[in-house]
Design a protein around this motif. Structure first.
Motif, PDB file in Angstrom:
ATOM      1  N   UNK A  26       4.678   8.885  11.718  1.00  0.00           N
ATOM      2  CA  UNK A  26       4.123   7.636  11.186  1.00  0.00           C
ATOM      3  C   UNK A  26       3.200   7.907  10.001  1.00  0.00           C
ATOM      4  N   UNK A  27       3.262   7.047   8.984  1.00  0.00           N
ATOM      5  CA  UNK A  27       2.308   7.139   7.879  1.00  0.00           C
ATOM      6  C   UNK A  27       1.301   5.984   7.916  1.00  0.00           C
ATOM      7  N   UNK A  28       1.403   5.121   8.935  1.00  0.00           N
ATOM      8  CA  UNK A  28       0.442   4.031   9.131  1.00  0.00           C
ATOM      9  C   UNK A  28       0.665   3.446  10.517  1.00  0.00           C
TER      10      UNK A  28
ATOM     11  N   UNK B 168       0.814  -1.222   0.000  1.00  0.00           N
ATOM     12  CA  UNK B 168       0.000   0.000   0.000  1.00  0.00           C
ATOM     13  C   UNK B 168       0.845   1.268   0.000  1.00  0.00           C
ATOM     14  N   UNK B 169       2.170   1.132  -0.010  1.00  0.00           N
ATOM     15  CA  UNK B 169       3.052   2.294  -0.077  1.00  0.00           C
ATOM     16  C   UNK B 169       3.439   2.882   1.256  1.00  0.00           C
ATOM     17  N   UNK B 170       3.160   2.185   2.356  1.00  0.00           N
ATOM     18  CA  UNK B 170       3.535   2.705   3.681  1.00  0.00           C
ATOM     19  C   UNK B 170       5.031   2.523   3.892  1.00  0.00           C
ATOM     20  N   UNK B 171       5.670   3.567   4.403  1.00  0.00           N
ATOM     21  CA  UNK B 171       7.123   3.535   4.582  1.00  0.00           C
ATOM     22  C   UNK B 171       7.554   3.685   6.035  1.00  0.00           C
TER      23      UNK B 171
ATOM     24  N   UNK C 132      -0.078  12.284  20.074  1.00  0.00           N
ATOM     25  CA  UNK C 132       1.098  13.133  19.907  1.00  0.00           C
ATOM     26  C   UNK C 132       2.369  12.301  19.727  1.00  0.00           C
ATOM     27  N   UNK C 133       2.427  11.127  20.366  1.00  0.00           N
ATOM     28  CA  UNK C 133       3.597  10.261  20.186  1.00  0.00           C
ATOM     29  C   UNK C 133       3.677   9.761  18.751  1.00  0.00           C
ATOM     30  N   UNK C 134       2.541   9.358  18.198  1.00  0.00           N
ATOM     31  CA  UNK C 134       2.497   8.887  16.815  1.00  0.00           C
ATOM     32  C   UNK C 134       2.907  10.011  15.862  1.00  0.00           C
ATOM     33  N   UNK C 135       2.418  11.209  16.118  1.00  0.00           N
ATOM     34  CA  UNK C 135       2.761  12.349  15.260  1.00  0.00           C
ATOM     35  C   UNK C 135       4.251  12.654  15.327  1.00  0.00           C
ATOM     36  N   UNK C 136       4.831  12.568  16.520  1.00  0.00           N
ATOM     37  CA  UNK C 136       6.255  12.846  16.679  1.00  0.00           C
ATOM     38  C   UNK C 136       7.118  11.838  15.923  1.00  0.00           C
TER      39      UNK C 136
END
Length: 390
Positions: A225-227, A167-170, A218-222
């Protein structure tokens, strides 16, 4: 008579005449008589722990699936299935195998537990082909006639990792909840992602920090993450889903799905849009290949439905193993997935992609309306009644 059945019948007769009792360095005590296998002759032995208190229920569901497949595919020219019930002891699988071999079994389905399979793998030469119903231990080389088909959460998780890359997740982030199941998911996903990309994914472990769930977004944003991959069962996934937002695609295993379609199906409301993989038996219940088999007698939860489908495919594969040449490639579109025999004699299962809240790709067939019976004519002197016929 179909050619497959002719081959099965001929192979069964040859195996019955030529197969001696299996040799082994160990000579376990003779097993007690088995009521359902008294008459010697070509048959397919089904070795399941139906006498175990802990395993009787899932074992019986597998048995029902096998019998549903036999009812659909078997005939007078196909070796009949005979149950060899065992308890929870791993060594009981060896005893049941020996009984089956001397009583004319030409194929074996089972055992069910990894411990019993390991005992059988170490037993020695297996003259009768065995399709074990779990994953084989990767640290041992199985005997030539030992094959396996199982429902592995690790295999399912590795497919999720491949789907995410496709799916293009990196930059996926893995959210790990507490428990052994989540740990197994995390280890499998991490190993597969590293194999695919050369680097390990970031992991957020929720078990050590009670406040971690409040900081998830906020942890995920830091971590940019793209998935996200939730290593969680349904209960835990429902708890953490509100704290991770909807900005990124979320993936999980089939353990998060209730087995029901639509947006208003209980737990589905909390997990709408989560991507997962599962078998056609559950995701495509209206496919002709699925509808061809009888459903279980009683409604089953998704985990038990998967065991039922495992039984169906185990029977189908056992017939193919009877007539396939050694080393032959076997690939089957099964109700539990696309089944493919690998070099280590483990059947892999390629699953279908689904989304919580979605619908089957194959629509339900229209319900057939039964026309009302014509009212009897007065001339016939018959009085209509609402009572059911005897």
């Amino acid at each position: 008579m179909p050619s497959l059945h002719r081959l099965i019948l001929a192979t069964a007769a040859l195996l019955y005449l030529a197969t001696p009792a299996p040799a082994s360095a160990e000579e376990p005590a003779p097993a007690p008589p088995v009521a359902e296998a008294d008459a010697p002759g070509p048959h397919i032995a089904l070795i399941l722990p139906t006498d175990s208190k802990q395993l009787a229920a899932p074992a019986d569901i597998v048995r029902q699936g096998v019998m549903a497949a036999e009812a659909r595919l078997g005939d007078d020219n196909t070796p009949k299935v005979r149950l060899y019930p065992t308890g929870a002891g791993d060594e009981e699988g060896i005893l049941a195998y020996r009984q089956a071999a001397v009583r004319g079994a030409v194929g074996v389905i089972g055992p069910l537990t990894r411990g019993a399979i390991a005992k059988l793998a170490a037993f020695g030469k297996l003259d009768v082909p065995v399709l074990a119903l779990n994953t084989l231990d990767e640290t041992i080389t199985p005997p030539t006639n030992l094959f396996a088909l199982g429902l592995s959460i690790e295999a399912e998780t590795r497919q999720i990792a491949r789907n995410m890359q496709r799916d293009g997740r990196k930059m996926p982030v893995l959210i790990e909840t507490e428990g052994l199941l989540a740990k197994r998911m995390r280890e499998a996903f991490t190993a597969e992602w590293q194999l695919l990309t050369g680097k390990a994914p970031d992991v957020i472990a929720l078990g050590t920090d009670k406040d971690a769930v409040w900081k998830l977004k906020e942890t995920v944003a830091a971590l940019r993450a793209d998935a996200l991959f939730m290593a969680a069962d349904q209960k835990k996934a429902r708890l953490i889903r509100p704290y991770i937002g909807t900005e990124r695609p979320i993936y999980a295993t089939s353990q998060v799905w209730s087995g029901k379609f639509g947006k208003q199906a209980g737990a589905n409301v909390d997990l709408l849009g989560v991507k997962f993989v599962d078998m056609p038996w559950l995701l495509e219940p209206y496919q002709p290949d699925v509808l061809a088999y009888k459903q279980a007698d009683k409604p089953l939860g998704p985990d038990m439905q998967r065991l039922y489908a495992l039984g169906i495919d185990a029977y189908r594969l056992s017939l193919l193993l009877l007539v396939s040449a050694p080393g032959a490639a076997i690939e089957v579109q099964g109700v539990s997935g696309v089944l493919k025999l690998s070099a280590n004699r483990q059947f892999s299962r390629e699953l279908m992609s689904g989304e919580v809240g979605g619908q089957p790709r194959t629509p339900a067939p229209p319900k057939l309306e039964v026309p009302p019976e014509p009212a009897p004519s007065a001339e016939e002197g018959i009085t209509a009644t609402t009572q059911p016929a005897e």
